[in-house]
Each structure stands twice: as C-alpha cells, then as structure tokens.
Scaffold this active site. Structure first.
Site, PDB file in Angstrom:
ATOM      1  CB  CYS A  71      -0.919   0.000   1.225  1.00 51.08           C
ATOM      2  SG  CYS A  71      -1.970   1.454   1.357  1.00 51.08           S
ATOM      3  CB  CYS A  77      -2.895   4.710   6.586  1.00 51.86           C
ATOM      4  SG  CYS A  77      -4.240   3.682   7.193  1.00 51.86           S
ATOM      5  CB  CYS A  80      -1.695  -2.209   7.662  1.00 57.03           C
ATOM      6  SG  CYS A  80      -3.182  -2.647   6.746  1.00 57.03           S
ATOM      7  CB  CYS A 160      -8.000   0.544   1.972  1.00 57.06           C
ATOM      8  SG  CYS A 160      -7.393  -0.499   3.327  1.00 57.06           S
ATOM      9  CD  GLN A 285     -14.844 -12.273  14.162  1.00 59.25           C
ATOM     10  OE1 GLN A 285     -13.995 -11.457  13.786  1.00 59.25           O
ATOM     11  NE2 GLN A 285     -14.784 -12.851  15.346  1.00 59.25           N
ATOM     12  CD  GLU A 332     -24.375  -8.333  22.182  1.00 60.27           C
ATOM     13  OE1 GLU A 332     -24.130  -7.118  22.344  1.00 60.27           O
ATOM     14  OE2 GLU A 332     -23.482  -9.206  22.095  1.00 60.27           O
ATOM     15  CG  ASP A 376     -16.545 -13.844  20.184  1.00 65.67           C
ATOM     16  OD1 ASP A 376     -15.502 -13.208  20.402  1.00 65.67           O
ATOM     17  OD2 ASP A 376     -17.012 -14.009  19.048  1.00 65.67           O
ATOM     18  CB  CYS A 403     -10.306  -9.918  19.052  1.00 70.43           C
ATOM     19  SG  CYS A 403     -11.115  -8.734  20.158  1.00 70.43           S
TER      20      CYS A 403
END
Length: 445
Positions: A71, A77, A80, A160, A285, A332, A376, A403
């Site tokens: 990129c 940016c 990443c 992107c 996700q 939830e 999760d 995560c």
C-alpha cells in the site's frame, strides 16, 4: 533539541501494536517498523521512565521476512502494522504474540503454549467486509480517510488493499461525487464537537454482494440534507443507506440509533448454511471467509454438548453454528444486535433463548445445567464476576474466543486459579497485514 541515536539495537520481539522491541541498559526501546532478528539504528523521539520510543533510521541486519509494503499509504495510515512482513512471517509473529501473553500474563508454562499455531486466512488482501472512514472539516472542505498512526489526524486515502473490492469501489465513487458536486454538510471537529458529518461506514456481503452505506451524523438533518445525501449516491446506489446519530463527544464511532433513508437499513451475508442479517451497528467478523473457518472450528469443539450458554453473542452468527447441534441460551447487551439475532434465528429455523443485557448483570438470574459456556467478549475481555459465575455454576467446559491475547491470558489465569486446565489453544489470522489475531482456547475442569 538534539535527539539521541542508538546504534546496534537488537530487535528481540514485537509489541502488541507492531513495534520492534529492543532491550538496553537504559530500558526497553520500541522501534516502529523494526522486526525481530534485525539490528537497527533508531532515533529516540519519546522517553518515559520505563521505556522509550524510537524512529527507525537504518537497518544494519535485515530480517529474511521483510518485504516491500503493497500500500502506498503504509507508514502514514495507522490501519496496518505488518505489511512489511511476508505472510509466513506474519503468522509466526502473531503466534508468538499469543505465546508471549500466555506466558508473561497468564503464567502458563512452555508445555501448554509453545505449540500454538496461527491458521492462515483464505485471503491475505481484499478481505475486509466493513470499513469506517472518519470525516473532518479542513479549510471548509470535507477530508476523509484513515487516522495516522497514534493520532486523530486523518490521512487521505482513495483505495485500501485490505478492504474488499466492493468497499473500495463504493468509497471511490463516493469520493468522486463529493469532489465533483460537494456535500452540503460540514465535517466534524472533535475538539469543539461541532460539524455534522462524523464518519462514513461501508459494509458489504462478501457472498451476497449486498452493500450498506451509513453516514454518522452529529445532531439532526433537515429533509433537504437527507435528500441531497441520497442524490449524492444516485450514480452508484448501494442496496441501503442509513443515518446513524452520534452527538456524544469522544472517539466512539457509532451512536445507539440508526435510521434508513434508502432501502430497509439491512443487508445479508451467507456463512456456510446460514443466512445472516446485519444493520449499521451490528458486530460481524470483518473477514467473512476466515469467520466461516473459525465458527466451524468452534462448532466442532462444542458438538457433543447438549446445553450451551453463550455470552457476548452479537447478531448470533456463531450462535447459529452452535444451535445446529445444541440447545443454546445466548446473552448480548446491545439491544439492536439482540433484535437482529432473533431475526437470524427465525430465518435459519433455529430455536435459541436470546437474552438482552450485560453478562455480568444477567448471570445471577440464570439457572440450568449447562455442559459448556462459549465466550466471545470485546477486546477488554470478561468482567471477573462472569468468570467467577462460570466456576460457581459448575460449568465444566469453557470455549473462549478472543481478539486480544493480553485479556485472554488474564482471564484464563483466573479460570486456572479455579481449577480449570488448558486443553487446547489455536489462533486464527482474522486480520492479515495487521498485528491483531483471534484465538480460541478450551478450558476443562
């Protein structure tokens, strides 16, 4: 002011935000862009009591895993962190991050965690099904893109490579329309909480090609403003357009309420046998094809459990996989997500007991004999009370999807103190080109 340079810094690891770690007699130095195994020279740009941050000046010994970033915005940016690493190297670095957290924070020994592997993603580029572009007003014009690293200063982008092609197509068309015809809204100013347009959000169904565009608005809009937004999108009309209302100061992207101004505000995605609906605020996700692999893996882990308690269930994507073979009670706290989950269960002919509320608030009212609990949680992990409840209820099998390696290790340490033992752990690369990693751990009592 003269900045201090350090030569011959040996990079021995990677931090959770992707910086190379060098250990010196003066403490740890974090060097952005440096890789484990490299020897570098860095300029100290920030010094704290226990660590310093360095800017990479030169590399004396280059890692075999180093590649040229794809990129043109990489390094400007902040989206990443690992484009300068080949893909095999990325998988190893992510597995190492999980191993380090499990040892350093969780206190687990080598035998438990040294064999952790990271499952590769089916796509390394063009995988993201959602993108959120912050908007600011600069010199009377709209500026949008992604935030620069560790700032809230926007770096303009027009493409992107980790976003799905359909996201890039919609975004480029929107930029062209804004550039050609303008937009009758001013960009947001975080300092003053003024300006109407805060974010632009794009979602796409990878397997359905359905698209959603949402404008996050500070305050209200006139009917004339709404009509102009719809007209702005006339040449590349998404399946649905929504307004999301967020007038709270701070950097939270979405508000509680959304309103469809074109279409019904909902798109669908197909995951294996399941059709799933989502709206503007639904958590889903971002890597659709890798999510299929992860959910199938968890489904297989839970296949023999008759009664499952699922916490932090979102719109019910993983729940559908679990409910195919088991009786599931899901919890939830985000009401719009629960409403969407109920629609998804009905759409897929699944019977699930869906509860709305914070897990830590509802657990004391839950009774029943559960064979397993599936967790999760968001990046902050579980409240300690939730983990204590799992132990108190006597649930013997815990499947934890995370995560964030740091909060995963912290929470598993609490479970281990209650007599739970780590049975298996595996990571999934849900976010190629970034430092983030998804992990599934199984604990048995």
């Amino acid at each position: 002011m003269t900045l201090q340079k350090w030569s011959n810094l040996k990079i021995t690891g990677l931090s959770s935000d992707g910086a190379g770690i060098a250990r010196t007699s003066n403490g740890v130095i974090f060097v952005n862009g440096a890789l484990p195994g490299e020897i570098v020279t860095a300029e100290i740009i920030l010094r704290k009591k226990d660590f310093s941050i360095g800017r990479l000046i030169s590399i004396e010994k280059i890692s075999e895993d180093r590649v040229k970033p794809k990129c043109k915005y990489y390094g400007k940016c902040g989206g990443c962190q690992l484009q300068h690493v080949n893909y095999e190297g990325q998988l190893k670095l992510k597995a190492d991050l999980v191993i380090d957290a499990m040892k350093r924070i969780g206190g687990f020994d080598d035998e438990c965690v040294n064999e952790i592997k990271c499952e590769p993603s089916p796509e390394k580029w063009g995988y993201r099904n959602k993108a959120s572009f912050p908007v600011q007003g600069v010199n009377g014009k709209i500026l949008t893109g992604f935030y620069k690293l560790r700032t809230h200063e926007i770096e303009f982008i027009n493409n992107c490579p980790v976003n799905a092609p359909e996201i890039n197509r919609l975004y480029k068309n929107l930029l062209d329309e804004i550039s050609g015809h303008g937009i009758n809204l001013d960009g947001y100013n975080e300092k003053t909480n003024k300006g109407k347009l805060r974010h632009i959000i794009l979602r796409t169904g990878i397997n359905t090609a359905e698209n959603l565009l949402s404008f996050v608005i500070n305050g209200r809009l006139s009917q004339k403003n709404i009509s102009s937004l719809i007209k702005l999108c006339a040449n590349f009309t998404p399946d649905t357009i929504t307004l999301n209302f967020n007038s709270k100061p701070g950097n939270t992207i979405l508000g509680i309420r959304s309103e469809a101004i074109y279409g019904n505000g909902i798109i669908s995605e197909q995951l294996n046998n399941f059709k799933l609906l989502m709206d503007t605020s639904s958590f889903f996700q971002v890597n659709t094809n890798q999510a299929e692999k992860l959910f199938s893996y968890v489904q297989n882990l839970a296949r023999d459990y008759k009664n499952i308690l699922e916490l932090y269930s979102g719109v019910g994507s993983l729940t559908c996989y679990l409910a195919e073979n088991s009786n599931v009670t899901s919890i939830e706290e985000w009401r719009p997500a629960v409403n969407m989950a109920v629609k998804n269960f009905k759409l897929n002919n699944l019977r699930v007991k869906a509860l709305c509320g914070k897990a830590e608030d509802l657990i004391n009212d839950i009774s029943g004999n559960f064979d397993a609990v599936v967790l999760d949680p968001p990046r902050d992990g579980c409240e300690r009370g939730v983990l204590e409840f799992i132990n108190r209820l006597g649930i013997k099998n815990v499947i934890y999807v995370s995560c964030n390696p740091a909060t995963l290790a912290r929470d598993l340490k609490i479970l281990a103190a209650h007599g739970y033992k780590l049975a298996s752990i595996k990571s999934f690369d849900m976010f190629p080109q970034t430092v983030h990693v998804e992990t599934v751990a199984v604990f048995l009592k």
